[in-house]
Scaffold this motif. Sequence first.
Motif, PDB file in Angstrom:
ATOM      1  N   UNK A 149      54.092  36.025  33.382  1.00 56.72           N
ATOM      2  CA  UNK A 149      53.308  35.014  34.100  1.00 56.72           C
ATOM      3  C   UNK A 149      52.900  33.858  33.187  1.00 56.72           C
ATOM      4  N   UNK A 150      53.173  32.642  33.628  1.00 60.38           N
ATOM      5  CA  UNK A 150      52.775  31.482  32.822  1.00 60.38           C
ATOM      6  C   UNK A 150      52.481  30.279  33.701  1.00 60.38           C
TER       7      UNK A 150
ATOM      8  N   UNK B  59      52.392  39.725  25.093  1.00 60.89           N
ATOM      9  CA  UNK B  59      52.728  38.543  25.903  1.00 60.89           C
ATOM     10  C   UNK B  59      51.805  37.338  25.688  1.00 60.89           C
ATOM     11  N   UNK B  60      52.406  36.191  25.372  1.00 58.25           N
ATOM     12  CA  UNK B  60      51.640  34.971  25.118  1.00 58.25           C
ATOM     13  C   UNK B  60      51.628  34.046  26.334  1.00 58.25           C
ATOM     14  N   UNK B  61      52.123  34.528  27.471  1.00 53.85           N
ATOM     15  CA  UNK B  61      52.089  33.757  28.714  1.00 53.85           C
ATOM     16  C   UNK B  61      52.831  32.427  28.603  1.00 53.85           C
ATOM     17  N   UNK B  62      54.046  32.506  28.094  1.00 62.23           N
ATOM     18  CA  UNK B  62      54.909  31.326  28.078  1.00 62.23           C
ATOM     19  C   UNK B  62      56.356  31.800  28.255  1.00 62.23           C
ATOM     20  N   UNK B  63      56.534  32.760  29.174  1.00 62.24           N
ATOM     21  CA  UNK B  63      57.788  33.507  29.296  1.00 62.24           C
ATOM     22  C   UNK B  63      58.971  32.646  29.738  1.00 62.24           C
ATOM     23  N   UNK B  64      58.711  31.492  30.325  1.00 64.61           N
ATOM     24  CA  UNK B  64      59.795  30.641  30.804  1.00 64.61           C
ATOM     25  C   UNK B  64      60.516  29.930  29.677  1.00 64.61           C
TER      26      UNK B  64
ATOM     27  N   UNK C  19      42.042  33.144  28.126  1.00 63.64           N
ATOM     28  CA  UNK C  19      42.489  34.093  27.109  1.00 63.64           C
ATOM     29  C   UNK C  19      42.468  33.443  25.732  1.00 63.64           C
TER      30      UNK C  19
ATOM     31  N   UNK D 142      59.374  32.266  36.608  1.00 65.20           N
ATOM     32  CA  UNK D 142      60.683  32.917  36.574  1.00 65.20           C
ATOM     33  C   UNK D 142      61.153  33.010  35.125  1.00 65.20           C
TER      34      UNK D 142
END
Lengths: 161, 477
Positions: free
Chosen positions: B103-104, A128-133, B138, B258
């Motif tokens: 999560x972002x 996960x690169x934390x830009x899921x939206x 990160x 979301x």
Amino acid sequence: MSFAVSAQLEARLDELTTHYPVKRSASLMFLHALQEEFGHISPEAVEWTARKLGLQPINVYELVTFYPMFRQERVGKTHVKVCRTLSCALAGSASIREHFCKKLGLDAHAHTPQTTPDGKFTVEFVECLAACGTAPVVLVNENLHEQVTTAKADAILAGGV
Amino acid sequence: MPEQYKLILKHADEPGYTPDLGCYLRHGGYEALKKAFATSPRALADGKSLSPQEVVRDDVKASGLRGRGGAGFSAGLKWSFVDRRSGKPIYLICNADESEPGTFKDRQIMHKDPHQLIEGMIISCWANDVKLAYIYIRGEMPHGAKLLEQALAEARNAGFLGKNILGTGYNLEIYVHRGAGAYICGEETGLIESLEGKRAYPRIKPPYFPAVLGLYMCPTIVNNVETLCHVKHIVTMGAGEYAKLGTPNNTGTRIVSLSGDVKQPGYYEIEVGKVTLGQLINDANFGGGLKPGRSLKAVIPGGSSSKVLKAGEVFKLNRKGADGQMTKVDVPMLDLPYDFDSLQAAGTMSGSSAIIVLDDSRSMVETLANLAEFYAHESCGQCTPCREGALWLAKGLHRLSHGEGRKADAEYLSHIAQNIQGRTICAFGEAAAWPVLSFIKKFKDEFEAQGAADEAAHAKGAGPSHELKLAASPNQH
């Protein structure tokens, strides 16, 4: 190739160590800087870091093997990291990775990072690169590409971003 | 129809809003810091009085602020545990290792409004007598790290950081520290080990509570990015006004991430508990509903580690009636207020406030296989049940999702997960086990049917009983 750290980089790293009351804390920042400079972390880089921070080489080597971002092998000039984790997978990241691999003549079924023989491209799956939206996302060197389609993937390869 | 309430993201997405100091100052930046510094001592009923720093700490407690990183623990209480008598320096670390799948939100703050975080940090550091603090970001966010470094330099030049801040005599340094791709660094004691230059092996508690034995064995506060930003707003608004936002015991706002099968994935800041899960998914000003022709199958409500919710589930929740009496009321899943307590009462958690929506086209087996692979990859390897178990789960689910399953796999996988949870040093064990336990409990038929179909196909000598839709992912193990 011999391992030589420029005076400029060494000065930058010396400044970094002043950020911490204990020198060892600077290890990760050292490794980031050395990897940026040399493309990977060589045994010489491990030993150099250990010497600078007053550590045993094993103290540094264990970081290189623990933290996924550090690599001991050279990678392509353009390093394509495709997010594998759920939100990106739901948005088709597996087919994006496959597209990259096919375009570059790499093995889409291999488990490890794949590099083209000319050393220009490396493609790998990362978590996960934390830009899921804005899935699916791809990190190309330091640049995040969002809502990546096969057309965008082609543009990334053409531009060598 | 409920709307977004933008407190933290008030300016971030405004046209022309830039991450530099000048822009921040034009929008009232660092006024909260000045207000905090000007706090007067507060006399207490018993004749004692609180110092200005104690007043701010007290206000954070009174505001009801709960940690936005995942655990939802009271930030004020966390601060109150700090050992202030040890004579050792107190450190503060901003946990910017945003890596819980789904999560972002912290990304938005750090990239678009870094000074807000820095101001929140300076106030928090001052209130806790911290002289040295770190932002642990990160590794996969190199631009964020650069932006923060730039913002810190600007703040230093403007006298908001460094020696004798704004002439108060208070000294503080904040540095950016980059992680290197390990999810476990989000766990606060793992993060501390990592910041000490070691592998991120979480520490056992007791005795290593960060508030007492944290960074370099000194008292340490670890707070999430969004949590620290809220401190600024608590100072600006006052604890009482802040606590009016949201709902009782679930105060303030939260940025919800979301993603998954909705028309409009994205981040939405809401008053905690004022919007339901269903509204977040379906309302036009939030998720906008599912894709055409699709219906809801399941919701992962608080990051990938939270227990899954099944469409149509109904929960019995305590509700206070008009007469002040608590009664049990049936609450359908989509009517759950999106807050800490309601989701906990529904047997799951709001975690990092990341919602992943799954529609009826999704295979729960494949979805879980994807998550299991994440946990297998990210287990730090320190505790045997997690190191081995997470791998077994990933292998078992890979097999089941690739046509090699057995009917008994559902039981087998649950059994492994049960033997991970509660048997590890940190909460990663639960994070790896809970998705498995909840998916299999709530969708047991699907898991068993797939295993049975594989067995039948094998008995006939046929190929896989089903087609892979999601993954086709190389198993990394």
